[in-house]
Design a protein around this motif. Structure first.
Motif, PDB file in Angstrom:
ATOM      1  N   ALA A   1       0.833  -1.210   0.000  1.00  0.00           N
ATOM      2  CA  ALA A   1       0.000   0.000   0.000  1.00  0.00           C
ATOM      3  C   ALA A   1       0.867   1.258   0.000  1.00  0.00           C
ATOM      4  CB  ALA A   1      -0.935  -0.006   1.205  1.00  0.00           C
ATOM      5  N   GLY A   2       1.904   1.258   0.805  1.00  0.00           N
ATOM      6  CA  GLY A   2       2.805   2.407   0.849  1.00  0.00           C
ATOM      7  C   GLY A   2       3.500   2.645  -0.479  1.00  0.00           C
ATOM      8  N   PHE A   3       3.940   1.566  -1.106  1.00  0.00           N
ATOM      9  CA  PHE A   3       4.581   1.699  -2.416  1.00  0.00           C
ATOM     10  C   PHE A   3       3.576   2.189  -3.462  1.00  0.00           C
ATOM     11  CE2 PHE A   3       8.036  -1.642  -1.395  1.00  0.00           C
ATOM     12  CZ  PHE A   3       8.838  -0.667  -0.838  1.00  0.00           C
ATOM     13  N   GLY A   4       2.348   1.714  -3.382  1.00  0.00           N
ATOM     14  CA  GLY A   4       1.319   2.172  -4.312  1.00  0.00           C
ATOM     15  C   GLY A   4       1.062   3.666  -4.170  1.00  0.00           C
ATOM     16  N   ILE A   5       0.947   4.135  -2.937  1.00  0.00           N
ATOM     17  CA  ILE A   5       0.744   5.568  -2.703  1.00  0.00           C
ATOM     18  C   ILE A   5       1.936   6.369  -3.221  1.00  0.00           C
ATOM     19  CG2 ILE A   5       0.579   7.315  -0.875  1.00  0.00           C
ATOM     20  CD1 ILE A   5      -1.062   5.174   0.704  1.00  0.00           C
TER      21      ILE A   5
ATOM     22  N   VAL B   1       0.688  -6.783  -9.841  1.00  0.00           N
ATOM     23  CA  VAL B   1       0.876  -8.181 -10.240  1.00  0.00           C
ATOM     24  C   VAL B   1       1.652  -8.929  -9.152  1.00  0.00           C
ATOM     25  CG1 VAL B   1       2.027  -9.685 -11.923  1.00  0.00           C
ATOM     26  CG2 VAL B   1       0.680  -7.722 -12.703  1.00  0.00           C
ATOM     27  N   SER B   2       2.665  -8.288  -8.605  1.00  0.00           N
ATOM     28  CA  SER B   2       3.441  -8.891  -7.524  1.00  0.00           C
ATOM     29  C   SER B   2       2.560  -9.175  -6.309  1.00  0.00           C
ATOM     30  CB  SER B   2       4.586  -7.958  -7.138  1.00  0.00           C
ATOM     31  OG  SER B   2       5.251  -8.416  -5.986  1.00  0.00           O
ATOM     32  N   ASN B   3       1.695  -8.236  -5.982  1.00  0.00           N
ATOM     33  CA  ASN B   3       0.782  -8.409  -4.846  1.00  0.00           C
ATOM     34  C   ASN B   3      -0.183  -9.568  -5.100  1.00  0.00           C
ATOM     35  OD1 ASN B   3      -0.896  -8.183  -2.656  1.00  0.00           O
ATOM     36  ND2 ASN B   3      -1.350  -6.039  -2.943  1.00  0.00           N
ATOM     37  N   ILE B   4      -0.707  -9.655  -6.293  1.00  0.00           N
ATOM     38  CA  ILE B   4      -1.637 -10.738  -6.635  1.00  0.00           C
ATOM     39  C   ILE B   4      -0.955 -12.093  -6.482  1.00  0.00           C
ATOM     40  CG2 ILE B   4      -2.866 -11.824  -8.567  1.00  0.00           C
ATOM     41  CD1 ILE B   4      -3.508  -8.894  -9.498  1.00  0.00           C
ATOM     42  N   TYR B   5       0.277 -12.211  -6.984  1.00  0.00           N
ATOM     43  CA  TYR B   5       0.985 -13.487  -6.880  1.00  0.00           C
ATOM     44  C   TYR B   5       1.410 -13.798  -5.455  1.00  0.00           C
ATOM     45  CZ  TYR B   5       0.809 -14.581 -11.760  1.00  0.00           C
ATOM     46  OH  TYR B   5       0.360 -14.906 -12.999  1.00  0.00           O
TER      47      TYR B   5
END
Length: 100
Positions: A52-56, A87-91
């Motif tokens: 989440a932090g990286f996404g923000i 994609v990394s989060n999904i995997y």
């Protein structure tokens, strides 16, 4: 994230007109987030917070580039890394569900 940390210490960062203390703060949190993601002893919940932090951070980078007058393609570059992050989060979730 390592690539973006490198870019924060180039003259390109100065064109964003962001304060210098933000450079240090972002570097510390990016290193912490990378450690959380790569070290197996952290729980999935903590890893989700790192994602989440990286996404923000990536969304904020895109907005900062756009508002500083960068070209549209340059402003959308962080969005490419956001897709890779998703994609990394999904995997990661799939791997954790299969091991339960």
């Amino acid at each position: 994230m390592l690539f973006s940390m490198y870019k924060m210490y180039t003259p390109e960062y100065d064109s964003l007109h962001l304060p210098n203390y933000l450079r240090i703060e972002l570097s510390v949190f990016k290193v912490a987030g990378l450690l959380v993601l790569f070290l197996p002893q952290f729980s999935v919940t903590i890893k989700e917070w790192a994602y989440a932090g990286f996404g923000i951070t990536l969304i904020s980078a895109s907005v900062a580039h756009y508002n500083s007058g960068d070209a549209l393609m340059r402003s959308l570059e962080p969005m490419i890394f956001l897709v890779i992050l998703l994609v990394s989060n999904i995997y990661m979730r799939k791997l954790n569900n299969s091991t339960l």
